[in-house]
Enzyme design. Structure first.
Site, mmCIF file in Angstrom:
data_model
loop_
_atom_site.group_PDB
_atom_site.id
_atom_site.type_symbol
_atom_site.label_atom_id
_atom_site.label_comp_id
_atom_site.label_asym_id
_atom_site.label_seq_id
_atom_site.Cartn_x
_atom_site.Cartn_y
_atom_site.Cartn_z
ATOM 1 N N ASP A 201 0.825 -1.198 0.000
ATOM 2 C CA ASP A 201 0.000 0.000 0.000
ATOM 3 C C ASP A 201 0.872 1.265 0.000
ATOM 4 O OD1 ASP A 201 -2.879 0.833 0.397
ATOM 5 O OD2 ASP A 201 -1.997 1.862 2.109
ATOM 6 N N HIS A 326 -10.328 -1.014 -6.071
ATOM 7 C CA HIS A 326 -11.292 -0.630 -5.040
ATOM 8 C C HIS A 326 -11.254 0.863 -4.709
ATOM 9 C CE1 HIS A 326 -7.457 -1.017 -3.162
ATOM 10 N NE2 HIS A 326 -7.903 -0.535 -2.025
HETATM 11 C C1 NOJ Z 1 -4.527 2.912 -0.804
HETATM 12 C C2 NOJ Z 1 -5.612 1.915 -0.669
HETATM 13 O O1 NOJ Z 1 -5.805 1.253 -1.881
HETATM 14 C C3 NOJ Z 1 -6.827 2.674 -0.194
HETATM 15 O O2 NOJ Z 1 -7.994 1.900 -0.256
HETATM 16 C C4 NOJ Z 1 -6.548 3.170 1.193
HETATM 17 O O3 NOJ Z 1 -7.634 3.949 1.653
HETATM 18 C C5 NOJ Z 1 -5.268 3.996 1.234
HETATM 19 N N1 NOJ Z 1 -4.198 3.413 0.487
HETATM 20 C C6 NOJ Z 1 -4.789 4.169 2.641
HETATM 21 O O4 NOJ Z 1 -4.252 2.959 3.105
#
Ligand code: NOJ
Ligand code: CA
Length: 523
Positions: A201, A326
């Site tokens: 992430d 997502h």
């Molecule tokens: C990217 C993720 O894909 C997203 O869904 C998330 O809200 C943010 N990073 C924070 O972790």
């Protein structure tokens, strides 16, 4: 089968676990649900699943706020459920990639609880704490991606902590080697269990400017762009020190048998994105390429984009393509339901590993969410600007039974239209699902498609053409009509795949007439 390079030849399928299959009637998908649907996934013809976070979490950001890196949230099941799922996936020849969130934890993570307890805490420096500015305000002008400032004042200890996302998601301090050691231990925990890789992430945000300088205003910012990009995040993201950490992550993965793959979530311009492969190919196997998400569905723009990306790849770097996830609109919402079939052909015939988002193989659309059912914190923070992600996270529709077979209870997000479901599409040879299955089968069978070169053939009218060419010279040509009206391509051969199944097997000599939004693969 030769396992080497599986991630190059393969196709990744993203599962958002809350929305795939519920097994206990709480309306939320779970790990046993994914296990129950593995035959579907394997039959689809993909090679790996990437599962969004399932770790213990207060769910402020639906699992991207992790309170324990080495566990499973009871909502999703148990560690035993995970091990069973992993074994069941491997038994079907499917790899399993887990999502990992190294940039921040939940505020409920014991590390942060300890860090927050006092300025003298042994873990104080595990997070990014700063004194207030002279006027008592935040230490600098950095903004949170989810709206507002990126600093939260902690009255008990008189300092601010940094949160690039929600204030319930404090950023870890990656300049502290103890943080790296602790996170790497958690990575080993999953590697030891046998996972085949990680989707990391916000990998490009790990390290922050040592001097915490203000971000400069972004002259290119226009209304409609992401609000936090009003300032160019020059000092809060993509710092030069990040690559050393990425290289050490990669070395950790490489120290395990098999090819454990490192995928980075990185939203950066191409020039900076490709730096994350590492100068010696010692960084990410695949820094996610989100350019198709950002591009307009227009043949010249797509053609130029593919050329630019291909041209920017360092030697030996393997390309990859993503069209939805997502955090972004579904493919059918982006390009429209008619062009979504052609978009599938594009995504699965470009050079490099494609990542599919669950449900796009059905042509799922963004599902309208009534205000009282909004749950995404981003939408709640910055309502009505189209930033909310609930519409693309709705439950997978399996059949025409109650709640589409997703749950016996009340689904956590509303379902889309009843007629759109796996069972109905499985019965219909012309469905989107069967188009994806044919594409995935062809891609697996044809070296030209899974490992051949990409040869641009240009744009004529609104039709994009390119060839894929295997090492032995065998060639497949792809023609995609981006327009809502008929078009033409200069081509010879036999149609091996078409968005209109009835045309498969047709001979083409010289001129191929394409219907509106039609795409073909010709041998
Ligand atoms: C990217 C993720 O894909 C997203 O869904 C998330 O809200 C943010 N990073 C924070 O972790
Ligand atoms: Ca459940």
């Amino acid at each position: 089968m030769d396992e080497r390079g599986w991630w190059r030849r393969g196709v990744v399928y993203q599962i958002y676990p809350r929305s795939f299959q519920d097994t206990n009637g709480d309306g939320i998908g779970d790990l046993p649900g994914i296990e129950r649907r593995l035959d579907y996934v394997a039959d689809l013809g993909v090679d790996a699943i990437w599962i969004s976070p399932f770790y213990p979490s207060p769910m402020a950001d639906f699992g991207y706020d992790v309170a324990d890196y080495c566990g499973v949230d009871p909502i999703f099941g148990t560690l035993q459920d995970f091990d069973r799922l992993l074994g069941a996936a491997h038994a079907r020849g499917l790899k399993v990639i887990v999502d990992f969130v190294p940039n921040h934890t939940s505020e409920a993570h014991p590390w942060f609880v300890e860090s927050r307890a006092s300025r003298e805490s042994a873990k104080r420096d595990w997070y990014v704490w700063r004194d207030p500015a002279p006027d008592g305000g935040p230490p600098n002008n950095w903004l949170s991606v989810f709206g507002g400032g990126a600093w939260e004042f902690d009255p008990a200890t008189g300092q601010y902590f940094l949160h690039s996302y929600l204030k319930q998601q404090p950023d870890l301090n990656w300049r502290n080697p103890e943080v790296e050691a602790a996170v790497f231990e958690a990575l080993r925990f999953w590697l030891d269990r046998g996972v085949d890789g990680f989707r990391m992430d916000v990998l490009w945000m790990l390290v922050k400017d040592e001097q915490f300088r203000d971000n400069p205003p972004n002259p290119d910012w226009r209304p409609g762009m992401l609000p936090h990009l009003r300032f160019h995040p020059a000092f809060s993201t993509d710092r030069p020190e990040t690559m050393a950490i990425v290289r050490r992550m990669r070395a950790l993965l490489d120290s395990y048998p098999g090819e454990r793959v490192l995928i980075g979530e990185i939203y950066l311009p191409i020039r900076r994105l490709v730096a994350y492969y590492g100068e010696a190919g010692d960084g990410c196997h695949m820094p996610f390429n989100f350019k198709l998400i950002q591009a307009v569905w227009e043949p010249r723009e797509i053609d130029a984009l593919v050329r630019r990306y291909e041209g920017a790849l360092p030697d030996g770097a393997w390309p990859n393509w993503v069209m939805a996830n997502h955090d972004n609109p579904r493919i059918a919402a982006k390009v429209g339901p008619e062009a979504a079939r052609a978009a599938a052909v594009l995504l699965l015939t470009l050079r490099g590993t494609p990542t599919l988002y669950y449900g796009d193989e059905l042509g799922m659309e963004n599902v309208p969410i009534p205000p009282e059912r909004v749950v995404d914190p981003w939408e709640k923070n910055e309502p009505g600007q189209g930033l909310g992600r609930d519409p693309e996270r709705t439950p997978m529709p399996w059949n025409d039974g109650r709640n589409a077979g997703f749950t016996e209870g009340e689904p956590w997000l509303p379902l889309g239209p009843e007629e759109l479901n796996v069972a109905a599409q499985a019965r219909d040879p012309d469905s989107m699902l069967n188009l994806y299955r044919r594409l995935l089968k062809l891609r697996r069978a044809e070296p030209a498609l899974h490992s051949g070169a990409w040869v641009p053939l240009g744009v004529h009218g609104e039709v994009l053409t390119y060839a894929r060419e295997a090492a032995d010279g065998r060639r497949l040509t792809v023609a995609i009509n981006f327009a809502d009206r008929p078009g033409e391509a200069r081509l010879d051969g036999e149609i091996v795949l078409c968005t209109d199944r009835a045309r498969e097997g047709e001979r083409v000599s010289g001129t191929l007439r394409l219907k509106a939004n039609e795409a073909v693969i010709v041998r």
